[in-house]
Motif scaffolding. Structure first.
Motif, short mmCIF file in Angstrom:
data_model
loop_
_atom_site.label_atom_id
_atom_site.label_comp_id
_atom_site.label_asym_id
_atom_site.label_seq_id
_atom_site.Cartn_x
_atom_site.Cartn_y
_atom_site.Cartn_z
N VAL A 332 0.81 -1.22 0.00
CA VAL A 332 0.00 0.00 0.00
C VAL A 332 0.85 1.27 0.00
N ASN A 333 2.14 1.14 0.26
CA ASN A 333 2.98 2.33 0.42
C ASN A 333 4.00 2.55 -0.69
N ALA A 334 4.48 1.48 -1.32
CA ALA A 334 5.65 1.61 -2.20
C ALA A 334 5.40 2.53 -3.39
N LEU A 335 4.35 2.26 -4.16
CA LEU A 335 4.11 3.05 -5.36
C LEU A 335 3.70 4.48 -5.03
N VAL A 336 2.87 4.64 -4.00
CA VAL A 336 2.46 6.00 -3.61
C VAL A 336 3.66 6.81 -3.15
N ALA A 337 4.58 6.17 -2.41
CA ALA A 337 5.80 6.86 -1.98
C ALA A 337 6.63 7.29 -3.18
N LEU A 338 6.71 6.44 -4.20
CA LEU A 338 7.47 6.78 -5.39
C LEU A 338 6.80 7.90 -6.17
N TRP A 339 5.46 7.86 -6.26
CA TRP A 339 4.74 8.98 -6.89
C TRP A 339 5.03 10.29 -6.17
N GLY A 340 5.08 10.23 -4.83
CA GLY A 340 5.33 11.43 -4.06
C GLY A 340 6.70 12.03 -4.30
N LEU A 341 7.66 11.22 -4.75
CA LEU A 341 9.00 11.70 -5.05
C LEU A 341 9.17 12.14 -6.50
N ALA A 342 8.15 11.91 -7.32
CA ALA A 342 8.25 12.27 -8.75
C ALA A 342 8.37 13.78 -8.90
N PRO A 343 9.15 14.25 -9.87
CA PRO A 343 9.36 15.69 -10.04
C PRO A 343 8.19 16.42 -10.68
N SER A 344 7.24 15.69 -11.27
CA SER A 344 6.11 16.32 -11.95
C SER A 344 4.95 15.34 -12.02
N ARG A 345 3.72 15.88 -11.95
CA ARG A 345 2.55 15.03 -12.09
C ARG A 345 2.38 14.51 -13.51
N HIS A 346 3.13 15.07 -14.45
CA HIS A 346 3.03 14.64 -15.84
C HIS A 346 3.93 13.45 -16.16
N VAL A 347 4.62 12.91 -15.18
CA VAL A 347 5.45 11.73 -15.42
C VAL A 347 5.06 10.58 -14.49
N LEU A 348 3.87 10.61 -13.95
CA LEU A 348 3.48 9.56 -13.00
C LEU A 348 3.33 8.21 -13.68
N GLY A 349 2.89 8.20 -14.93
CA GLY A 349 2.83 6.93 -15.65
C GLY A 349 4.22 6.35 -15.86
N THR A 350 5.18 7.23 -16.16
CA THR A 350 6.56 6.77 -16.32
C THR A 350 7.11 6.27 -15.00
N TYR A 351 6.78 6.93 -13.90
CA TYR A 351 7.25 6.48 -12.59
C TYR A 351 6.60 5.14 -12.21
N THR A 352 5.36 4.94 -12.64
CA THR A 352 4.76 3.61 -12.45
C THR A 352 5.54 2.57 -13.23
N GLY A 353 5.99 2.94 -14.43
CA GLY A 353 6.82 2.04 -15.21
C GLY A 353 8.15 1.76 -14.53
N LEU A 354 8.74 2.79 -13.90
CA LEU A 354 10.00 2.59 -13.18
C LEU A 354 9.79 1.72 -11.95
N TYR A 355 8.65 1.89 -11.30
CA TYR A 355 8.30 0.98 -10.21
C TYR A 355 8.26 -0.46 -10.72
N THR A 356 7.71 -0.62 -11.90
CA THR A 356 7.66 -1.95 -12.51
C THR A 356 9.06 -2.45 -12.84
N VAL A 357 9.95 -1.55 -13.28
CA VAL A 357 11.33 -1.96 -13.54
C VAL A 357 11.94 -2.57 -12.28
N ALA A 358 11.77 -1.88 -11.15
CA ALA A 358 12.34 -2.38 -9.90
C ALA A 358 11.66 -3.67 -9.46
#
Length: 409
Positions: A332-358
């Motif tokens: 419940v925390n990992a992806l939301v924490a990573l979204w919170g560290l993203a530099p822009s709301r316009h790259v949240l899909g990419t950050y979800t992809g990076l979460y998937t990479v990890a």
């Protein structure tokens, strides 16, 4: 936080995860018709995660572009779901290893094309202040997919494997269509101007011309918190995927259960996950996300040790309950924490992809690594071997907790 919006987003994630959970539970047994090595079976089961590493960041970046232009992500989701359903349903109809591998690879490639995008719908339709709690409901929906997968294994697999493999994709297509009907016309956060946007530097949006630009920004981030969190996600996802992928063979080899009964070992843990995941989401907003994840990893280690100490069906069930609660604190925390560290709301899909990479890289290596230890020590020691690897994960989150202060969601 709109209850209706969270419900339809949850159902969309539930739809695509229901297929993956049944895939993890039953495809290893299909492979064992032709392959005897647990390590090789684990390696093949991790292959879909390798494809996820290659596919999801680019598809996430593409969906970000579409979302920012106001086109939304649904076209990618629905097309990918339709394409993935065909090879999945054909898996039990194969009668040799090459044909089986064609179906497995085709499903993994097409399903990975929309998997991360579906998870990004949370950030599209839920405001940042409510995403942590919304993610709790989403993960509760994900836990129900394990329940559904276990019930299909218990009630259908031993009677008709071909019918069992047809149920999950049909369910996925129906639910995704219903979710799109209710959400498809609603505006998303990426498509709307927001004067109160919390982006640290909106001008940096134009710098992200590819997923690699987003990765460079992540690596160069001064505190190193994003990179360390990615490492923790990699480690925990690897062990969770390993235990899930090899649990059914463990039940048949170490506990002497039938294929259907072994496939149902995860059911009590799924129920425990469902019961505790929403309270954990609310508690994490007070406890802190990193601290909550660290405690969850510790509980995961304890659960595996219980299963090793009591090598019976009740002992394994108890172990799955404890490990599932520990995983819930992480999930419940990992992806939301990573979204919170993203530099822009316009790259949240990419950050979800990076979460998937990890997570996918860890999940690709985890089953193979744990399977190789099973080849060396035997099925009896599988849970102990997993506990040793999970202890390394605990060390990573301990270091992360010391280097960061997790703000309340």
């Amino acid at each position: 936080m709109s209850a209706g919006t969270v419900l339809w987003v949850t159902l969309a994630v539930f739809a695509q995860e229901s297929v993956w959970n049944f895939y993890d539970a039953q495809v290893p047994t299909e492979l064992r018709h032709y392959i005897t090595s647990a390590g090789l079976v684990g390696l093949i089961m991790g292959m879909d995660n390798v494809l996820g590493v290659l596919i999801q960041p680019w598809m996430g970046f593409l969906s970000d572009r579409r979302a920012r232009a106001g086109k939304g992500r649904w076209a990618i989701i629905l097309t990918g779901a339709a394409m993935a359903s065909v090879p999945f349903a054909l898996i039990p109809w194969t009668h040799n290893l090459p044909t089986l591998m064609v179906c497995v690879v085709a499903f993994a490639a097409t399903a990975n094309a929309f998997k991360g995008i579906t998870e990004t719908l949370v950030s599209d339709y839920v405001d940042p202040g409510h995403r942590g709690r919304a993610q709790g409901f989403v993960k509760a929906g994900v836990s129900l997919t394990i329940v559904v997968s276990s019930l299909i294994s218990l009630l259908v697999v031993d009677r008709s494997v071909t019918l069992a493999f047809a149920i999950s994709p049909v369910l996925m297509l129906l639910i995704l269509t219903v979710s799109w009907t209710f959400l498809g016309r609603r505006p998303t956060s990426a498509a709307l101007p927001r004067p109160d946007d919390s982006d640290r530097d909106p001008a940096t949006d134009t710098d992200f011309t590819s997923p690699w630009a987003v990765v460079r920004d992540l690596v160069r981030e001064p505190s190193g918190a994003r990179a360390l969190l990615m490492l923790g996600i990699f480690c925990f996802a690897g062990m969770w995927s390993a235990v899930r992928a090899l649990l059914t063979p463990y039940g048949t080899e170490a506990l002497g259960l039938s294929r259907g009964a072994a496939g149902g070992l995860a059911l009590p843990g799924a129920i425990a996950f469902l019961v505790c995941v929403v309270p954990l989401a609310y508690a994490s907003s007070r406890l802190g996300q990193v601290r909550a994840m660290r405690y969850g990893v510790g509980l995961f280690v304890i659960g595996l040790l219980i299963g090793f100490a009591v090598p019976t069906t009740p002992g394994t069930v108890a172990a799955m309950v404890v490990t599932s609660v520990g995983y819930a604190a992480f999930a419940v925390n990992a992806l939301v924490a990573l979204w919170g560290l993203a530099p822009s709301r316009h790259v949240l899909g990419t950050y979800t992809g990076l979460y998937t990479v990890a997570s996918s890289t860890g999940a690709a290596l985890g089953p193979a690594l744990l399977g190789l230890t099973v080849d060396a020590t035997g099925w009896r020691f599988m849970l102990l071997n997993g506990a040793v690897f999970a202890a390394i994960t605990f060390a990573v989150f301990t270091r992360l907790a010391r280097r960061t202060t997790s703000a309340p969601a």
